[in-house]
Design a protein around this motif. Structure first.
Motif, PDB file in Angstrom:
ATOM      1  N   PHE A   1       3.220 -29.844  93.084  1.00 38.76           N
ATOM      2  CA  PHE A   1       1.886 -30.370  92.784  1.00 38.76           C
ATOM      3  C   PHE A   1       0.805 -29.388  93.230  1.00 38.76           C
ATOM      4  CE2 PHE A   1       3.088 -35.166  92.591  1.00 38.76           C
ATOM      5  CZ  PHE A   1       3.721 -34.913  91.398  1.00 38.76           C
TER       6      PHE A   1
ATOM      7  N   ILE B   1      -2.876 -23.401  90.115  1.00 46.43           N
ATOM      8  CA  ILE B   1      -2.768 -22.511  88.942  1.00 46.43           C
ATOM      9  C   ILE B   1      -3.634 -23.031  87.795  1.00 46.43           C
ATOM     10  CG2 ILE B   1      -1.166 -21.686  87.163  1.00 46.43           C
ATOM     11  CD1 ILE B   1       0.875 -21.296  89.339  1.00 46.43           C
TER      12      ILE B   1
ATOM     13  N   TYR C   1      -6.642 -20.527  86.585  1.00 49.76           N
ATOM     14  CA  TYR C   1      -6.562 -19.897  85.273  1.00 49.76           C
ATOM     15  C   TYR C   1      -7.245 -20.708  84.185  1.00 49.76           C
ATOM     16  CZ  TYR C   1      -3.688 -16.609  87.673  1.00 49.76           C
ATOM     17  OH  TYR C   1      -3.275 -15.659  88.563  1.00 49.76           O
ATOM     18  N   ARG C   2      -8.184 -21.552  84.599  1.00 46.13           N
ATOM     19  CA  ARG C   2      -8.936 -22.298  83.594  1.00 46.13           C
ATOM     20  C   ARG C   2      -9.748 -21.324  82.756  1.00 46.13           C
ATOM     21  NH1 ARG C   2     -11.834 -22.089  88.179  1.00 46.13           N
ATOM     22  NH2 ARG C   2     -14.108 -21.868  87.985  1.00 46.13           N
ATOM     23  N   GLU C   3      -9.949 -21.693  81.524  1.00 47.58           N
ATOM     24  CA  GLU C   3     -10.721 -20.879  80.610  1.00 47.58           C
ATOM     25  C   GLU C   3     -12.125 -20.718  81.183  1.00 47.58           C
ATOM     26  OE1 GLU C   3     -10.986 -21.073  75.802  1.00 47.58           O
ATOM     27  OE2 GLU C   3     -11.532 -22.844  76.942  1.00 47.58           O
TER      28      GLU C   3
ATOM     29  N   ILE D   1       4.324 -24.771  84.612  1.00 43.83           N
ATOM     30  CA  ILE D   1       3.246 -24.386  85.511  1.00 43.83           C
ATOM     31  C   ILE D   1       2.996 -22.882  85.401  1.00 43.83           C
ATOM     32  CG2 ILE D   1       2.584 -24.193  87.943  1.00 43.83           C
ATOM     33  CD1 ILE D   1       4.077 -26.813  88.432  1.00 43.83           C
TER      34      ILE D   1
ATOM     35  N   MET E   1       0.955 -21.373  82.573  1.00 46.50           N
ATOM     36  CA  MET E   1      -0.501 -21.332  82.767  1.00 46.50           C
ATOM     37  C   MET E   1      -0.921 -20.125  83.587  1.00 46.50           C
ATOM     38  SD  MET E   1      -1.606 -25.298  83.375  1.00 46.50           S
ATOM     39  CE  MET E   1      -0.606 -25.666  84.797  1.00 46.50           C
TER      40      MET E   1
ATOM     41  N   VAL F   1      -6.530 -21.137  80.360  1.00 48.73           N
ATOM     42  CA  VAL F   1      -6.155 -22.513  80.048  1.00 48.73           C
ATOM     43  C   VAL F   1      -7.367 -23.305  79.584  1.00 48.73           C
ATOM     44  CG1 VAL F   1      -4.916 -24.514  80.846  1.00 48.73           C
ATOM     45  CG2 VAL F   1      -4.489 -22.302  81.904  1.00 48.73           C
ATOM     46  N   SER F   2      -7.253 -23.838  78.384  1.00 48.70           N
ATOM     47  CA  SER F   2      -8.324 -24.650  77.836  1.00 48.70           C
ATOM     48  C   SER F   2      -7.917 -26.122  77.957  1.00 48.70           C
ATOM     49  CB  SER F   2      -8.512 -24.243  76.371  1.00 48.70           C
ATOM     50  OG  SER F   2      -9.098 -25.287  75.658  1.00 48.70           O
ATOM     51  N   PHE F   3      -8.699 -26.888  78.717  1.00 50.51           N
ATOM     52  CA  PHE F   3      -8.289 -28.265  79.000  1.00 50.51           C
ATOM     53  C   PHE F   3      -8.763 -29.241  77.927  1.00 50.51           C
ATOM     54  CE2 PHE F   3      -7.375 -26.273  82.992  1.00 50.51           C
ATOM     55  CZ  PHE F   3      -6.163 -26.853  83.294  1.00 50.51           C
TER      56      PHE F   3
ATOM     57  N   MET G   1      -1.124 -32.556  82.020  1.00 49.70           N
ATOM     58  CA  MET G   1      -1.322 -32.639  83.479  1.00 49.70           C
ATOM     59  C   MET G   1      -0.908 -34.028  83.977  1.00 49.70           C
ATOM     60  SD  MET G   1      -2.428 -29.638  84.392  1.00 49.70           S
ATOM     61  CE  MET G   1      -3.189 -29.775  86.014  1.00 49.70           C
TER      62      MET G   1
ATOM     63  N   ALA H   1       2.823 -34.173  83.993  1.00 49.91           N
ATOM     64  CA  ALA H   1       3.469 -33.388  85.053  1.00 49.91           C
ATOM     65  C   ALA H   1       3.489 -34.176  86.352  1.00 49.91           C
ATOM     66  CB  ALA H   1       2.742 -32.049  85.238  1.00 49.91           C
ATOM     67  N   VAL H   2       2.394 -34.863  86.661  1.00 47.61           N
ATOM     68  CA  VAL H   2       2.338 -35.637  87.910  1.00 47.61           C
ATOM     69  C   VAL H   2       3.178 -36.907  87.784  1.00 47.61           C
ATOM     70  CG1 VAL H   2       0.818 -36.930  89.442  1.00 47.61           C
ATOM     71  CG2 VAL H   2       0.078 -34.722  88.531  1.00 47.61           C
TER      72      VAL H   2
ATOM     73  N   THR I   1       7.022 -36.305  87.363  1.00 51.20           N
ATOM     74  CA  THR I   1       7.657 -35.798  88.572  1.00 51.20           C
ATOM     75  C   THR I   1       7.849 -36.922  89.586  1.00 51.20           C
ATOM     76  OG1 THR I   1       6.579 -33.687  88.170  1.00 51.20           O
ATOM     77  CG2 THR I   1       7.492 -34.027  90.351  1.00 51.20           C
ATOM     78  N   ILE I   2       6.843 -37.771  89.729  1.00 55.73           N
ATOM     79  CA  ILE I   2       6.997 -38.893  90.667  1.00 55.73           C
ATOM     80  C   ILE I   2       8.089 -39.840  90.165  1.00 55.73           C
ATOM     81  CG2 ILE I   2       5.836 -40.907  91.641  1.00 55.73           C
ATOM     82  CD1 ILE I   2       3.283 -39.196  91.739  1.00 55.73           C
TER      83      ILE I   2
END
Lengths: 288, 654
Positions: free
Chosen positions: A54, A60, A64-66, B366, B369, B374-376, B384, B387-388, B391-392
């Motif tokens: 986590f 990361i 590494y955000r745009e 991960i 990235m 990384v464009s969110f 995202m 992933a959380v 995993t839990i």
């Protein structure tokens, strides 16, 4: 902000739970205690992996955000031998440790293994019915419905079957559940270490009255208290005798069956119930 | 004449009547609108008879979304019962109805939502990603879809005629046997799954052959996009696991209709055999759903990081490892059935081993990235959240993989929370990400970002509010499937929180519906070109909307990220075109589906003459379709038409 939310949520949960019976985390018997320890160990081992994952995920993704001018961009970066060796290696090591623990604990907590004790174990035969539990105490010649009595500190060896759809016998404060199935006698060994009355239930759906199918497991102070209870049941005029006809009546589907005690029962009742489901020729060979 | 079908099959209780009336009115409304606007011919010619995998994919997703709404309505009823009515003496939902509702919820969500949406995305994306014009067996693909629809209709008909199974989504005998469940509920369950299951098996074979034989020249196995690999793993599982389901359901059906004794408790039958068989299918089924979701996330993370996927080979090996291992863990669903310690320990350890390749995948995502840009966008938020959450869910899964712990947690609400953690957090988040990501390829406009993000946050928080209480309730000894419990146990507060969580999820669904509607309304402003995300794989090389034939040219590919490489080297497409042969539309699939529905319905109600008749019709349709000549099944799009289409779709520059 999010940390605050988590703190509030945890606090709220604790406030809600602190006066309630969180049965699995509040073990009252040797098996349930071992299971909580095993759970804690496994959880800690998992957290060792999850926390770095986590952390990396967050760091990361943020770095590494745009639009972050400080981050380097390498579009053709597609792997790293050493990192990948680590990805495969670390989980393999963790799982290897956990596998050893699993192998040992599965044998230790095998429900079929009688709990070692210098005291003579009590034998209880359990029959799941639609929708109640019948308990037979073959060494004492008494029986009860929807209430199980047992002495503290003495192992109880259960033999479990069903004269109903498949059910499961579970007392979370004491540990380990086991399926109850037609024509089969499953085994389970438990020991209560503290006096008290613990809720037990069916965990496997068995028809319309399934939700009603719970009982109290009463752990009495010691063997003497248990013997006194048996004597009481035998003397009590209210106790009936569980003959085959009474059993056939009891077997019919019913909800909210009140706690009942029997000062005796038809000999071989448990075997009769078991053999009902065996192939005819098999039953004949065994003389039933 | 009509077997056991009579007027008493109509619903009696007000909740079911309400559901039937509501559902019936909705269907009637659609039918009336279609008739009023004279759209039936258009629907039949352009959609229902189409063999174009893109259209079949969209129809799969449309059906799955409608079923998602039904499944959510079921979930809301379950939560309402447990939060409000479970502690009171009377409830509008009777215990029997409650049990039908949770059985329907599980069955519908797995078979008609998750499977539908996964097959839908595979139909849409797989042929494009391997650079093909079609799947290997287009007619078979249509038949698969219509069998899926037949199963879906059958399960919904059970609302109005008869009843549904009350034995849980996997219907263990002896509860599902004749003695304890003499009604039609179990038969509805068996036949809707049997019919849809055969469709899934045929799809599995179809996509396997498609992957193995129809890849673009130059696309070796190790150059396939990772989504294709994940589909390959998933379809291998379909091909091996679904026959087990078919056989198991057939045996249960024989027990019930012909009085056989495969799984009865007496006369040599063995219910434990059923439990083993159903999970020998059921566990791989989990991976059939989750592997394509892994594939979707791999594509999304690479695209939105504008970077190559990290550790492609590791990813491939992880997928293959999961594929194989998923057949070696089924017994962990019933550690409490009394297998010996050696057997339980073996299956526990095998289960944990699956965590290794799965963990590797998370690390690789991960590090995709890492050193990227990384464009969110919304799909990355879903990643995202996945992933959380996933995993839990993995941690609670590893806990339950230890038999000594499972003896305590099995069949408690902890288990229920765990598998929702995997299926919502894994599969569902994955398909939401995938739909948002690929939407503009087929629609020509993207989905509204703000509404998508609002939906995401509602789903994420809703999920945790709905399921953390269930984890805690599991620790408190609350078991699954309870329609009532004693208020003194102190469970109600947590059930209320869980109910609020579901309301938050419903709000998320509301935002999704609004998002789609609003985006269609504002499609001019949201319009995008054929490659809105700067994509890497071949589906983005097509025009938008995608031409019927997908690709005008079938040039060999050079690189793993074939389209990205082509863009880097600025390869110009040729302007020379050739004739393209594509399959003609046919109603065969729809007829087969209709016949299958009638067979299922007739057997459920013991209308034997009708079942036999429908079976003969079905066989007749299939034989007739094999007798057709090539010119009846194929159409040719001439080079000139291709040139015109390319010009129209790609503008003058093409």
């Amino acid at each position: 902000m999010s940390v605050l939310l988590v703190v509030i949520a945890c606090l709220g949960t604790w406030l809600y739970l602190h006066d309630k019976n969180v049965a699995i985390l509040n073990p009252k018997g040797i098996i349930a205690s071992q299971q909580v320890d095993l759970m804690a160990f496994t959880l800690i081992l998992s957290v060792i992996v999850v926390v770095p994952v986590f952390t990396m995920l967050g760091v990361i993704a943020w770095k590494y955000r745009e639009g972050n001018p400080k981050a380097t961009y390498e579009p053709d970066h597609e792997g790293s031998k050493w990192l990948e060796v680590a990805w495969w290696g670390i989980p393999i090591v963790i799982i290897a440790i956990l596998s050893v623990v699993t192998w040992i604990s599965t044998h230790e907590l095998d429900p079929y293994k009688p709990i070692a004790s210098d005291k003579k174990a009590v034998k209880v035969q359990v029959v799941a019915l639609q929708w109640k539990w019948l308990f037979l105490y073959p060494e004492y010649g008494v029986a009860s419905v929807n209430e199980l009595k047992m002495p503290v500190g003495v192992p109880v060896n259960f033999e479990i079957t069903a004269d109903s759809p498949m059910s499961a016998f579970w007392i979370p404060n004491l540990g380990s559940q086991t399926y109850a199935m037609n024509g089969m006698s499953s085994k389970l060994s438990l020991r209560a270490d503290k006096e008290g009355s613990y809720r037990g239930s069916n965990t496997n759906i068995s028809g319309e009255g399934y939700a009603d199918m719970h009982f109290q497991a009463v752990a009495l102070k010691d063997q003497a208290a248990f013997d006194a209870w048996v004597a009481d049941v035998k003397q009590d005029d209210a106790s009936a005798y569980l003959d085959q006809d009474t059993y056939d009546e009891l077997r019919k589907p019913s909800k909210k069956t009140p706690v009942t005690q029997y000062d005796g029962y038809a000999s071989g009742l448990y075997d009769t119930i078991m053999h009902k489901y065996m192939p005819m020729d098999h039953a004949h060979k065994e003389g039933h | 004449m009509f077997g056991r079908l009579g007027f008493d099959a109509l619903p009696h209780d007000p909740v079911t009547i309400g559901g039937v009336v509501g559902g019936g009115l909705a269907v009637l409304g659609v039918v009336a609108a279609m008739t009023y606007f004279k759209k039936w011919g258009w629907l039949w010619r352009n959609w229902l008879t189409s063999l174009d995998p893109k259209k079949i994919g969209i129809m799969y997703i449309a059906v799955a979304v409608i079923m998602l709404l039904r499944g959510l309505a079921d979930a809301a009823m379950l939560r309402a019962q447990q939060a409000i009515f479970a502690t009171s003496a009377s409830s509008p939902i009777s215990p029997d109805l409650f049990q039908q509702v949770f059985s329907a919820h599980g069955t519908i969500m797995i078979f008609f939502v998750a499977m539908g949406v996964i097959f839908g995305l595979i139909n849409l994306i797989l042929p494009l990603q391997i650079g093909a014009r079609d799947v290997a067996f287009p007619l078979l693909n249509s038949i698969s879809f219509w069998l899926f629809v037949a199963g879906m209709v059958l399960i919904n008909v059970s609302l109005a005629l008869g009843e549904f199974s009350a034995a849980g989504w996997l219907a263990y005998p002896p509860l599902s046997g004749l003695e304890y469940s003499p009604g039609t509920g179990i038969d509805y369950w068996i036949w809707s799954l049997q019919i849809a299951g055969v469709g899934s098996l045929l799809s599995g074979v179809n996509f396997l052959v498609t992957i193995f034989t129809m890849r673009r020249k130059g696309m070796t196995l190790m150059k396939m996009p990772i989504f294709v690999w994940s589909v390959l793993g998933s379809m291998l599982l379909v091909a091996f696991a679904f026959p087990i389901l078919t056989a198991t359901l057939a045996m249960l059906s024989l027990d019930r209709t012909l009085g056989m004794h495969f799984f009865t408790s007496d006369l040599g039958g063995n219910p434990m055999m059923y439990v083993n068989l159903i999970w020998a299918w059921g566990h791989p089924e989990v991976y059939i759903l989750i592997l394509p979701a892994f594939g979707i996330f791999s594509e999304i993370v690479a695209t939105y990081s504008r970077k190559k996927l990290f550790g492609y080979k590791s990813m491939v090996w992880a997928i293959l490892a999961i594929t194989v291992l998923s057949f070696t863990v089924w017994l962990h669903h019933f550690f409490t059935m009394g297998a010996g310690a050696n057997v339980n320990a073996f299956f526990g350890i095998m289960t944990m081993i699956i965590a290794i390749p799965t963990g590797v995948k998370v690390f690789n995502w991960i590090f995709t990235m890492y050193k990227g840009k990384v464009s969110f966008k919304t799909p990355m938020l879903w990643f995202m959240g996945f992933a959380v959450t996933f995993t839990i869910g993995g941690v609670t899964g590893v806990l339950m993989a230890v038999p000594g712990i499972d003896y305590q947690m099995h069949n408690s609400l902890f288990l229920v929370a765990h598998f929702h953690n995997m299926i919502i957090g894994g599969v569902l988040f994955g398909v939401f990400a995938g739909i948002t990501y690929w939407w503009p390829k087929f629609a020509g406009f993207r989905l509204h970002e703000g509404l998508g993000k609002a939906a995401f946050w509602c789903w994420l928080f809703g999920f945790w509010f709905a399921f953390i209480p269930l984890y805690i309730l599991g620790f408190m000894g609350a078991v699954r499937r309870l329609d009532s419990y004693d208020p003194s146990l102190g469970w109600q507060g947590l059930f209320i929180v869980a109910g609020l969580g579901v309301m938050l999820i419903l709000l998320g669904v509301f935002f999704q519906v609004v998002q789609v509607a609003y985006s269609i309304w504002k499609r001019k402003e949201l319009a995008v070109g054929s490659d809105p995300w700067d994509g890497r794989t071949l589906e983005w090389a097509t025009s938008t909307p995608v031409a019927e034939y997908n690709f005008a040219h079938l040039d060999a590919v050079q690189d793993r990220d074939a389209f990205w490489a082509a863009k880097q080297s600025k390869t110009k497409a040729s302007t020379k075109f050739t004739d393209i042969a594509l399959p003609k539309n046919t109603g065969t699939g729809a007829y087969v589906g209709a016949a299958a529905f009638v067979i299922g319905f007739a057997v459920i109600w013991h209308i034997w003459w009708l079942a036999l008749l429908a079976l003969l019709v079905l066989v007749g349709i299939v034989i007739a379709s094999t007798l057709r000549e090539d010119e009846d099944t194929e159409m040719i799009i001439t080079a000139a038409e291709v040139a015109a289409t390319e010009k129209r779709l790609r503008g003058a520059g093409a």
